[in-house]
Motif scaffolding. Sequence first.
Motif, PDB file in Angstrom:
ATOM      1  N   LEU A 166      49.898  41.654  39.547  1.00  0.00           N
ATOM      2  CA  LEU A 166      49.908  42.614  40.650  1.00  0.00           C
ATOM      3  C   LEU A 166      51.342  42.913  41.066  1.00  0.00           C
ATOM      4  CD1 LEU A 166      47.049  41.225  42.961  1.00  0.00           C
ATOM      5  CD2 LEU A 166      46.880  42.919  41.135  1.00  0.00           C
ATOM      6  N   GLU A 167      51.698  44.205  41.024  1.00  0.00           N
ATOM      7  CA  GLU A 167      52.978  44.627  41.584  1.00  0.00           C
ATOM      8  C   GLU A 167      52.818  45.073  43.030  1.00  0.00           C
ATOM      9  OE1 GLU A 167      52.257  45.845  38.314  1.00  0.00           O
ATOM     10  OE2 GLU A 167      53.492  44.234  37.492  1.00  0.00           O
ATOM     11  N   GLU A 168      51.578  45.426  43.404  1.00  0.00           N
ATOM     12  CA  GLU A 168      51.291  45.809  44.785  1.00  0.00           C
ATOM     13  C   GLU A 168      50.254  44.851  45.349  1.00  0.00           C
ATOM     14  OE1 GLU A 168      50.771  50.053  45.684  1.00  0.00           O
ATOM     15  OE2 GLU A 168      51.109  50.413  43.548  1.00  0.00           O
ATOM     16  N   MET A 169      50.518  44.309  46.519  1.00  0.00           N
ATOM     17  CA  MET A 169      49.623  43.313  47.135  1.00  0.00           C
ATOM     18  C   MET A 169      48.570  44.016  47.979  1.00  0.00           C
ATOM     19  SD  MET A 169      50.978  40.321  46.197  1.00  0.00           S
ATOM     20  CE  MET A 169      50.800  39.051  47.446  1.00  0.00           C
ATOM     21  N   VAL A 170      47.713  44.806  47.315  1.00  0.00           N
ATOM     22  CA  VAL A 170      46.667  45.546  48.012  1.00  0.00           C
ATOM     23  C   VAL A 170      45.364  45.362  47.266  1.00  0.00           C
ATOM     24  CG1 VAL A 170      48.199  47.257  49.063  1.00  0.00           C
ATOM     25  CG2 VAL A 170      47.273  47.662  46.778  1.00  0.00           C
ATOM     26  N   ALA A 171      44.230  45.507  47.986  1.00  0.00           N
ATOM     27  CA  ALA A 171      42.915  45.302  47.390  1.00  0.00           C
ATOM     28  C   ALA A 171      42.617  46.323  46.304  1.00  0.00           C
ATOM     29  CB  ALA A 171      41.855  45.359  48.487  1.00  0.00           C
ATOM     30  N   SER A 172      43.061  47.566  46.493  1.00  0.00           N
ATOM     31  CA  SER A 172      42.783  48.601  45.489  1.00  0.00           C
ATOM     32  C   SER A 172      43.443  48.272  44.160  1.00  0.00           C
ATOM     33  CB  SER A 172      43.263  49.965  46.001  1.00  0.00           C
ATOM     34  OG  SER A 172      44.657  49.942  46.253  1.00  0.00           O
ATOM     35  N   GLU A 173      44.613  47.609  44.202  1.00  0.00           N
ATOM     36  CA  GLU A 173      45.285  47.212  42.966  1.00  0.00           C
ATOM     37  C   GLU A 173      44.475  46.133  42.245  1.00  0.00           C
ATOM     38  OE1 GLU A 173      48.893  47.115  40.378  1.00  0.00           O
ATOM     39  OE2 GLU A 173      47.734  48.558  41.546  1.00  0.00           O
ATOM     40  N   VAL A 174      43.875  45.198  43.007  1.00  0.00           N
ATOM     41  CA  VAL A 174      43.020  44.181  42.401  1.00  0.00           C
ATOM     42  C   VAL A 174      41.840  44.843  41.701  1.00  0.00           C
ATOM     43  CG1 VAL A 174      41.528  42.200  42.857  1.00  0.00           C
ATOM     44  CG2 VAL A 174      43.688  42.438  44.097  1.00  0.00           C
ATOM     45  N   ALA A 175      41.186  45.786  42.374  1.00  0.00           N
ATOM     46  CA  ALA A 175      40.036  46.471  41.782  1.00  0.00           C
ATOM     47  C   ALA A 175      40.433  47.245  40.533  1.00  0.00           C
ATOM     48  CB  ALA A 175      39.413  47.407  42.816  1.00  0.00           C
ATOM     49  N   ARG A 176      41.577  47.909  40.570  1.00  0.00           N
ATOM     50  CA  ARG A 176      42.011  48.711  39.421  1.00  0.00           C
ATOM     51  C   ARG A 176      42.309  47.828  38.211  1.00  0.00           C
ATOM     52  NH1 ARG A 176      46.617  51.022  37.196  1.00  0.00           N
ATOM     53  NH2 ARG A 176      48.008  49.882  38.596  1.00  0.00           N
ATOM     54  N   LYS A 177      42.989  46.700  38.443  1.00  0.00           N
ATOM     55  CA  LYS A 177      43.316  45.815  37.333  1.00  0.00           C
ATOM     56  C   LYS A 177      42.056  45.162  36.760  1.00  0.00           C
ATOM     57  CE  LYS A 177      47.784  46.422  37.331  1.00  0.00           C
ATOM     58  NZ  LYS A 177      48.747  45.390  37.685  1.00  0.00           N
ATOM     59  N   LEU A 178      41.118  44.791  37.617  1.00  0.00           N
ATOM     60  CA  LEU A 178      39.871  44.219  37.125  1.00  0.00           C
ATOM     61  C   LEU A 178      39.093  45.236  36.293  1.00  0.00           C
ATOM     62  CD1 LEU A 178      38.694  42.261  40.307  1.00  0.00           C
ATOM     63  CD2 LEU A 178      39.457  41.270  38.146  1.00  0.00           C
ATOM     64  N   ALA A 179      39.101  46.483  36.732  1.00  0.00           N
ATOM     65  CA  ALA A 179      38.417  47.537  35.982  1.00  0.00           C
ATOM     66  C   ALA A 179      39.019  47.707  34.593  1.00  0.00           C
ATOM     67  CB  ALA A 179      38.474  48.846  36.762  1.00  0.00           C
ATOM     68  N   LEU A 180      40.338  47.647  34.492  1.00  0.00           N
ATOM     69  CA  LEU A 180      41.004  47.786  33.201  1.00  0.00           C
ATOM     70  C   LEU A 180      40.711  46.605  32.295  1.00  0.00           C
ATOM     71  CD1 LEU A 180      44.470  49.147  34.395  1.00  0.00           C
ATOM     72  CD2 LEU A 180      42.833  50.376  32.987  1.00  0.00           C
ATOM     73  N   VAL A 181      40.754  45.404  32.854  1.00  0.00           N
ATOM     74  CA  VAL A 181      40.575  44.199  32.042  1.00  0.00           C
ATOM     75  C   VAL A 181      39.141  44.081  31.530  1.00  0.00           C
ATOM     76  CG1 VAL A 181      40.545  41.676  32.118  1.00  0.00           C
ATOM     77  CG2 VAL A 181      42.475  42.929  33.091  1.00  0.00           C
ATOM     78  N   PHE A 182      38.162  44.347  32.397  1.00  0.00           N
ATOM     79  CA  PHE A 182      36.769  44.127  32.035  1.00  0.00           C
ATOM     80  C   PHE A 182      36.039  45.416  31.674  1.00  0.00           C
ATOM     81  CE2 PHE A 182      37.905  40.450  34.685  1.00  0.00           C
ATOM     82  CZ  PHE A 182      37.610  39.434  33.795  1.00  0.00           C
ATOM     83  N   ASN A 183      36.817  46.489  31.456  1.00  0.00           N
ATOM     84  CA  ASN A 183      36.266  47.748  30.927  1.00  0.00           C
ATOM     85  C   ASN A 183      35.144  48.298  31.810  1.00  0.00           C
ATOM     86  OD1 ASN A 183      36.216  49.864  29.111  1.00  0.00           O
ATOM     87  ND2 ASN A 183      34.711  48.886  27.777  1.00  0.00           N
ATOM     88  N   ILE A 184      35.441  48.400  33.113  1.00  0.00           N
ATOM     89  CA  ILE A 184      34.500  48.967  34.083  1.00  0.00           C
ATOM     90  C   ILE A 184      35.122  50.250  34.635  1.00  0.00           C
ATOM     91  CG2 ILE A 184      33.289  48.583  36.266  1.00  0.00           C
ATOM     92  CD1 ILE A 184      33.590  45.578  35.758  1.00  0.00           C
ATOM     93  N   PRO A 185      34.401  51.358  34.670  1.00  0.00           N
ATOM     94  CA  PRO A 185      34.967  52.581  35.267  1.00  0.00           C
ATOM     95  C   PRO A 185      35.397  52.313  36.711  1.00  0.00           C
ATOM     96  CG  PRO A 185      32.944  53.082  34.072  1.00  0.00           C
ATOM     97  CD  PRO A 185      33.045  51.593  34.115  1.00  0.00           C
ATOM     98  N   PHE A 186      36.667  52.588  36.973  1.00  0.00           N
ATOM     99  CA  PHE A 186      37.234  52.247  38.283  1.00  0.00           C
ATOM    100  C   PHE A 186      36.476  52.935  39.425  1.00  0.00           C
ATOM    101  CE2 PHE A 186      40.525  53.280  41.580  1.00  0.00           C
ATOM    102  CZ  PHE A 186      40.614  52.003  42.121  1.00  0.00           C
ATOM    103  N   HIS A 187      36.058  54.178  39.188  1.00  0.00           N
ATOM    104  CA  HIS A 187      35.396  54.917  40.260  1.00  0.00           C
ATOM    105  C   HIS A 187      34.018  54.345  40.597  1.00  0.00           C
ATOM    106  CE1 HIS A 187      33.712  56.824  36.626  1.00  0.00           C
ATOM    107  NE2 HIS A 187      32.654  57.087  37.376  1.00  0.00           N
TER     108      HIS A 187
END
Length: 466
Positions: free
Chosen positions: A394-415
């Motif tokens: 995480l370069e940004e300490m925000v919840a949306s960054e956690v969700a975005r990175k998890l979506a990328l790692v586990f192949n889940i559409p972010f939206h």
Amino acid sequence: MSDVLALPIFKQEDSSLPLDDETKHPPFQYVMCAATSPAVKLHDETLTYLNQGQSYEIRMLDNRKMGDVPEITGKLVKSIIRVVFHDRRLQYTEHQQLEGWKWNRPGDRLLDLDIPMSVGIIDTRTNPSQLNAVEFLWDPAKRTSAFIQVHCISTEFTPRKHGGEKGVPFRIQVDTFKQNENGEYTDHLHSASCQIKVFKPKGADRKQKTDREKMEKRAAHEKEKYQPSYDTTVLTECSPWPDTPTAYVNNSPSAAPTFTSPPPSACSVPDSNSSSPNHQGDGIPQASSEQLQPSATIQETQQWLLKNRFSSYARLFSNFLGADLLKLTKEDLVQICGAADGIRLYNALKSRSVRPRLTLYVCREQPAPQGQQPAAGGSDSSSAAPFVYHAIYLEEMVASEVARKLALVFNIPFHQINQVYRQGPTGIHILVSDQMVQNFQDESCFLFSTVKGTLHVYVCLERLES
């Protein structure tokens, strides 16, 4: 621009003198109808004063001998006229200088073509992103004159301190190309340029008069050290402007260096969906293949610059190998590119990635016998199959960054991710907020699970104690 330029006075010598076998006869000659300054020493390059916004004629002359460059006979050629900086220091920062001028003069161009007064030019074009260049086609067999207007003045690029500062010199450069086998005007034929200074309206006339009066006051032996003032300015041969996609073609028997630029299609652009400039989507640092290697060719070096968002300096480093660029020190790059881009380029060359502010290790929940959980160390004591964790940077300490990175790692559409929860005491689910992320312990381990609703996915993180 570092090449020694021949003086125009030598071009006016008797043409009947025998030419050396190695002398290449230029196919064209460009003459600007503006007088040269008399206050230029004999062995210096000529200097011509222009008025801002005034139209000046550049005569495009066919200078070929019988049999020279026969492939353009009866065909059109393309010329690009530019106004560029003469000072090498300003050449290094040309992009920033022109952007600053554009900001102060919105909607204006540094160079324009006076089309109604021009003769013999065809298909004139100007690029909105290149305010200092115009291009057109012309027939060498016909009379051709391009009338140009320079709208920038020399003092606009001089630091304002006390008033009356000395203006910087510019160059007028003409590059001419012929068609290649595909019909594109990319084969370089000839380039020439001259040094100018641009004044506010009528300022060039006053400066020319002042120089002439100063020379008249000098003694006869002093006048011999200075060039006479010519009624016209002959542009002298020079190297092609390096950001042109050209190949230098030499029809003489002697070999000549070849200048090429990589085609735009060969350069890739960083993916806008990548997790960060320094990490790929799954948090793994970029491979060493993304680094510039000392063995990189000129074309590979250009591709690396474009891919790493240094396109504004691609022309500046157009002849650099990978080894040449890597030899530059931090001080060299700051002097060439300015403090911000110089440091950024230095860090990119040295592969200095930005350290993430927070690192989390996440493992997807696997089906397991009742009562069995993955161990915090990454493997189950009763099974040989290890539990694989993904690193989330995480370069940004925000919840949306956690969700975005998890979506990328586990192949889940972010939206589709509606909420991210953390499992708390007694199994309660706590909404992950920015404040919670800021209080996460670095290198914490979590078990990742999802609950799929009708339209959304709910993500739950269960903390695994070390």
